[in-house]
Design a protein around this motif. Structure first.
Motif, PDB file in Angstrom:
ATOM      1  N   VAL A 142       0.856  -1.185   0.000  1.00 19.65           N
ATOM      2  CA  VAL A 142       0.000   0.000   0.000  1.00 19.65           C
ATOM      3  C   VAL A 142       0.893   1.235   0.000  1.00 19.65           C
ATOM      4  CG1 VAL A 142      -1.679   1.302   1.368  1.00 19.65           C
ATOM      5  CG2 VAL A 142      -1.879  -1.180   1.193  1.00 19.65           C
TER       6      VAL A 142
ATOM      7  N   ILE B  48      -3.540   5.783   1.651  1.00 18.16           N
ATOM      8  CA  ILE B  48      -4.923   5.539   2.043  1.00 18.16           C
ATOM      9  C   ILE B  48      -5.625   6.896   2.008  1.00 18.16           C
ATOM     10  CG2 ILE B  48      -6.491   4.763   3.852  1.00 18.16           C
ATOM     11  CD1 ILE B  48      -4.172   3.052   4.930  1.00 18.16           C
TER      12      ILE B  48
ATOM     13  N   VAL C  81      -7.843   2.526  -0.929  1.00 18.48           N
ATOM     14  CA  VAL C  81      -6.455   2.111  -0.744  1.00 18.48           C
ATOM     15  C   VAL C  81      -5.758   2.143  -2.099  1.00 18.48           C
ATOM     16  CG1 VAL C  81      -4.958   0.224   0.007  1.00 18.48           C
ATOM     17  CG2 VAL C  81      -7.094   0.675   1.230  1.00 18.48           C
TER      18      VAL C  81
ATOM     19  N   LYS D  19      -5.537  -4.998   1.039  1.00 14.94           N
ATOM     20  CA  LYS D  19      -6.216  -3.706   1.138  1.00 14.94           C
ATOM     21  C   LYS D  19      -6.937  -3.506   2.467  1.00 14.94           C
ATOM     22  CE  LYS D  19      -6.980  -2.703  -3.689  1.00 14.94           C
ATOM     23  NZ  LYS D  19      -7.943  -2.161  -4.631  1.00 14.94           N
TER      24      LYS D  19
ATOM     25  N   ILE E 208      -7.598  -2.421   6.272  1.00 15.78           N
ATOM     26  CA  ILE E 208      -7.070  -1.353   7.116  1.00 15.78           C
ATOM     27  C   ILE E 208      -7.448  -1.616   8.563  1.00 15.78           C
ATOM     28  CG2 ILE E 208      -7.201   0.368   5.266  1.00 15.78           C
ATOM     29  CD1 ILE E 208      -9.584   1.548   6.985  1.00 15.78           C
TER      30      ILE E 208
ATOM     31  N   ALA F 182      -2.668   0.879   7.159  1.00 11.87           N
ATOM     32  CA  ALA F 182      -2.557  -0.290   6.292  1.00 11.87           C
ATOM     33  C   ALA F 182      -2.089  -1.471   7.141  1.00 11.87           C
ATOM     34  CB  ALA F 182      -1.569  -0.025   5.157  1.00 11.87           C
TER      35      ALA F 182
ATOM     36  N   ASP G 223      -0.707  -4.229   5.864  1.00  9.55           N
ATOM     37  CA  ASP G 223       0.238  -5.040   5.093  1.00  9.55           C
ATOM     38  C   ASP G 223       1.691  -4.860   5.534  1.00  9.55           C
ATOM     39  OD1 ASP G 223       0.727  -2.497   4.130  1.00  9.55           O
ATOM     40  OD2 ASP G 223       0.743  -3.085   2.022  1.00  9.55           O
TER      41      ASP G 223
ATOM     42  N   SER H  32      -0.472   5.396   6.643  1.00 16.22           N
ATOM     43  CA  SER H  32      -1.677   5.773   7.362  1.00 16.22           C
ATOM     44  C   SER H  32      -2.169   7.131   6.886  1.00 16.22           C
ATOM     45  CB  SER H  32      -1.421   5.827   8.872  1.00 16.22           C
ATOM     46  OG  SER H  32      -0.571   6.912   9.191  1.00 16.22           O
TER      47      SER H  32
END
Length: 156
Positions: A36, A39, A91, A99, A101, A141, A143, A148
């Motif tokens: 990512v 966002i 995202v 994706k 959050i 995120a 991942d 953020s």
């Protein structure tokens, strides 16, 4: 070449096809991990929600304001009532591998709000407001990219 040699080559050829099809490796298409990069909060809905901006220490954030009427909750039909806000987000990039959050509120006690989650623990973006408060909400995120975005919610 005599017949025996041609026959042996043919048998070895067929045996190798059978062996490779039974014992050979399966082809695997590698899935690249796309992290990512951003966002974006694309809006919010709820009773009386208005959107604006808030500037703090030179940074400008989205601000969602609403008048507090009563504590947010679900009614008998499973619909949210009272003071609540439903955040929508996007995202980037669109082909990101993960994706999902995580939503955190960094400045208010738990008695001021309730984050609604699925049984799996996934955040829905629905926040019930329990009393007048200004919430600093971060969308993170999950991942591992540490990306953020921050928004402010003011229930006055």
């Amino acid at each position: 070449m005599n017949k025996a040699t041609v026959l042996i080559i043919g048998v070895v050829y067929l045996a190798s096809i059978v062996l490779i099809s039974l014992l050979g490796l399966n082809s695997v298409v590698a899935q690249p991990n796309v992290p990512v990069t951003k966002i974006e909060c694309t809006g919010a809905i709820g009773p009386g929600v208005s959107e604006g901006t808030y500037t703090d220490k030179g940074n400008t954030y989205q601000l969602f304001s609403m008048k507090f009427t009563e504590a947010g909750q679900y009614n008998n039909d499973g619909q949210p009532t009272g003071t609540y806000i439903q955040l929508s987000y996007r995202v980037y990039p669109d082909n990101a591998s993960n994706k999902l959050i995580r939503i955190t509120v960094s400045n208010a006690s738990d008695s001021a709000y309730e984050l609604i989650k699925l049984p799996s623990g996934e955040d829905l973006g629905l926040i019930f407001i329990k009393r007048r408060a200004t919430l600093i909400v971060d969308l993170w995120a999950t991942d591992g990219s540490n990306v953020s975005t921050r928004i402010y919610i003011d229930a006055y």
